[in-house]
Design a protein around this motif. Structure first.
Motif, short mmCIF file in Angstrom:
data_model
loop_
_atom_site.label_atom_id
_atom_site.label_comp_id
_atom_site.label_asym_id
_atom_site.label_seq_id
_atom_site.Cartn_x
_atom_site.Cartn_y
_atom_site.Cartn_z
N ARG A 1 9.71 -18.20 -54.56
CA ARG A 1 11.04 -17.44 -54.38
C ARG A 1 10.91 -15.99 -53.81
O ARG A 1 11.96 -15.58 -53.29
CB ARG A 1 11.34 -17.17 -55.94
N GLU B 1 16.49 -11.08 -47.30
CA GLU B 1 16.60 -9.85 -47.00
C GLU B 1 16.61 -9.33 -45.39
O GLU B 1 17.24 -8.52 -44.89
CB GLU B 1 15.58 -8.98 -47.77
N GLU C 1 13.34 -14.50 -50.75
CA GLU C 1 14.01 -13.40 -50.97
C GLU C 1 13.62 -12.35 -49.98
O GLU C 1 14.67 -11.91 -49.44
CB GLU C 1 13.74 -12.92 -52.42
#
Length: 163
Positions: A83, A91, A87
């Motif tokens: 995860r 980004e 992420e």
């Protein structure tokens, strides 16, 4: 009561496997889509098919819960790491300015390296659960899997006819 406990054991196992298989799916693909789990969308149902309808005894149900519990920390650690990497990738994809594939390569490699142990862990759980089943229970699971595959094939055929 027995049916409720069978479903409970199957539900626990499915939950852990769904988490492991979902997090093992490739970036950018929906959970359960092509590329999820062991390479085919129907494979993520494998363990549910093993335990659901196989007629597990209460002892087997307890053993399945123990197997799942013993693997839970590893799944949680790998899932958390995956995860985080996803992420970070997201980004980088949404920042202003140009983004090149080589800028994302280290994160893609990290995600790939995390997917493999998740798949191995999922397979290990499947093998441990499989060892608990009798030949008769395995035969029931095989029949159930074959029937589900037949139904899926029929559904695909019906959907293709509509186009």
């Amino acid at each position: 009561m027995r049916t409720h406990k069978t479903w409970h054991g199957a539900g626990i196992l499915l939950g852990v496997m769904a988490i492991g298989l979902w997090t093992a799916s490739a970036f950018g693909q929906p959970p359960g889509g092509r590329g999820a789990g062991w390479g085919h969308p129907t494979d993520e149902m494998f363990l549910l098919q093993l335990v659901q309808g196989a007629g597990l005894t209460e002892t087997q149900q307890a053993q399945v819960r123990q197997i799942v519990a013993s693997h839970r920390p590893k799944f949680e650690t790998l899932r958390r790491q995956l995860r985080s990497a996803r992420e970070q990738l997201a980004e980088k994809l949404y920042v202003p300015g140009p983004v090149k594939a080589e800028d994302l390569a280290p994160l893609i490699q990290q995600i790939g390296k995390l997917r493999e142990p998740l798949m191995h862990e999922s397979l290990q759980v499947a093998l441990e659960v499989r060892k608990l089943l009798t030949p008769e229970q395995l035969a029931k699971a095989k029949q159930r899997r074959q029937r589900l595959n037949e139904i899926r094939a029929e559904m695909r055929k019906l959907l293709e006819e509509g186009h």
